[in-house]
Design an enzyme around this catalytic site. Structure first.
Site, PDB file in Angstrom:
ATOM      1  N   GLY A 173     -11.333  -4.227   3.559  1.00 31.50           N
ATOM      2  CA  GLY A 173     -11.837  -4.386   4.922  1.00 31.50           C
ATOM      3  C   GLY A 173     -12.339  -5.794   5.191  1.00 31.50           C
ATOM      4  O   GLY A 173     -13.226  -6.004   6.019  1.00 31.50           O
ATOM      5  N   ASP A 203      -1.361  -0.947  -3.628  1.00 30.97           N
ATOM      6  CA  ASP A 203      -2.680  -0.822  -3.001  1.00 30.97           C
ATOM      7  C   ASP A 203      -2.928   0.625  -2.543  1.00 30.97           C
ATOM      8  O   ASP A 203      -2.022   1.271  -2.003  1.00 30.97           O
ATOM      9  CB  ASP A 203      -2.714  -1.782  -1.795  1.00 30.97           C
ATOM     10  CG  ASP A 203      -4.083  -1.884  -1.142  1.00 30.97           C
ATOM     11  OD1 ASP A 203      -5.090  -1.769  -1.857  1.00 30.97           O
ATOM     12  OD2 ASP A 203      -4.135  -2.095   0.084  1.00 30.97           O
ATOM     13  N   HIS A 204      -4.137   1.103  -2.766  1.00 32.55           N
ATOM     14  CA  HIS A 204      -4.557   2.417  -2.265  1.00 32.55           C
ATOM     15  C   HIS A 204      -3.595   3.548  -2.586  1.00 32.55           C
ATOM     16  O   HIS A 204      -3.166   4.273  -1.692  1.00 32.55           O
ATOM     17  CB  HIS A 204      -4.742   2.381  -0.741  1.00 32.55           C
ATOM     18  CG  HIS A 204      -6.082   1.853  -0.346  1.00 32.55           C
ATOM     19  ND1 HIS A 204      -7.256   2.529  -0.589  1.00 32.55           N
ATOM     20  CD2 HIS A 204      -6.422   0.715   0.280  1.00 32.55           C
ATOM     21  CE1 HIS A 204      -8.262   1.807  -0.126  1.00 32.55           C
ATOM     22  NE2 HIS A 204      -7.795   0.706   0.394  1.00 32.55           N
ATOM     23  N   SER A 259       0.828  -1.205   0.000  1.00 34.55           N
ATOM     24  CA  SER A 259       0.000   0.000   0.000  1.00 34.55           C
ATOM     25  C   SER A 259       0.867   1.261   0.000  1.00 34.55           C
ATOM     26  O   SER A 259       2.043   1.227   0.381  1.00 34.55           O
ATOM     27  CB  SER A 259      -0.918   0.021   1.224  1.00 34.55           C
ATOM     28  OG  SER A 259      -0.151   0.291   2.385  1.00 34.55           O
TER      29      SER A 259
HETATM   30 ZN   LIG Z   1      -8.525  -0.961   1.307  1.00 36.59          ZN
END
Ligand SMILES: [Zn+2]
Length: 277
Positions: free
Chosen positions: A206, A83-84, A50
């Site tokens: 999540g 990620d993100h 991330s």
């Molecule tokens: Zn996420």
């Protein structure tokens, strides 16, 4: 083996009603542990780094080099995914470094700007054969698709996918980031409706907050890429705490990292098999 393409892995999984496990690499040991777990299970895996993890390390290159090396040495298909990311320079660096997939997260932007930026990222990524995951903007909650009260609108999702050309779509169906308990209830009816409305595999963020049975139902309803991080961090840290509490004289970092990584690896192997049904 060469790194795997997320789009084709996710499409194959979707067609077979299987989930595809995606786990966050924060430390190099995560990459080694996840690859070994995937090899034991004989299943593909997504290693994701991330933007927050990059911030923690101070730069992308060292953790990316280690993760890519672990992925290339694997005996099973492995995707290395950013990620993100909302930092476009970081996206460009990942594209140049050998990642096979990126998630551009424009959920903080006004809807039109998210759409335009995501579409531009898709053009750049597809030009070098890299998959793109994205998410819709804030739909009434403060945390974009990650507030448990937020729900993705199926028609809006279909429009977003068509307008941007993304390969996977992260949706809001009842989960929330960083949950340390597994009591989140997913809206499986909505998952099925969105899956029927859009022609790309869906992603659940999540997932740490969702029970095994809840996840199986979500996958059967049409969820494909399952992102897990907090659940594994919890297992790791609990194990470290127990090992250190047992031996106040222990100083060799390998002596507490090894059992904690083993516990995480066992859970990743179990989850991969569970998601694959
Ligand atoms: Zn996420």
């Amino acid at each position: 083996m060469p790194l795997a393409d997320l789009t084709s892995l996710a499409r194959d999984a979707r067609a077979a009603d299987r989930g595809l496990g995606a786990f966050n690499v924060i430390h190099l040991e995560h990459a080694e542990t996840f690859v070994a777990a995937a090899e034991r299970a004989g299943l593909p895996v997504v290693l994701q780094i991330s933007q927050n993890a990059v911030k923690y390390h101070g730069s992308l290159a060292p953790i990316a080099a280690g993760t890519l090396a672990a992925a290339r040495a694997a005996q099973v298909p492995v995707v290395v995914h950013l990620d993100h990311a909302d930092d476009l320079d970081l996206v460009a660096e990942a594209l140049a470094t050998g990642f096979t997939s990126i998630m551009y997260d424009g959920s903080h932007l006004p809807a039109e700007q998210n759409l335009a930026t995501t579409a531009a990222v898709v053009r750049d990524a597809h030009a070098v054969g890299v998959s793109v995951e994205a998410e819709l903007g804030e739909i009434g909650g403060k945390n974009g698709v990650h507030d448990p009260s937020v729900r993705t609108d199926p028609a809006e999702a279909a429009e977003f996918v068509a307008a941007t050309g993304v390969d996977l779509l992260a949706v809001a169906v009842g989960s929330s980031h960083a949950m340390t308990t597994r009591g989140a209830v997913l809206d499986t009816e909505l998952i099925a409706t969105i899956a029927a409305a859009v022609d790309v595999p869906l992603v659940l963020h999540g997932s740490s907050g969702v029970s095994d049975e809840g996840m199986r139902a979500a996958i059967q309803a049409g969820m494909t890429k399952i992102n897990v991080s907090t659940h594994l961090n919890k297992i790791f840290t609990h194990r470290v705490r127990a090992v250190l509490a047992d031996d106040a004289d222990l100083v060799d970092t390998r002596k507490w990292f090894t059992p904690a990584s083993a516990a995480v690896g066992a859970e990743v192997e179990r989850l991969l098999r569970w998601y694959a049904g």
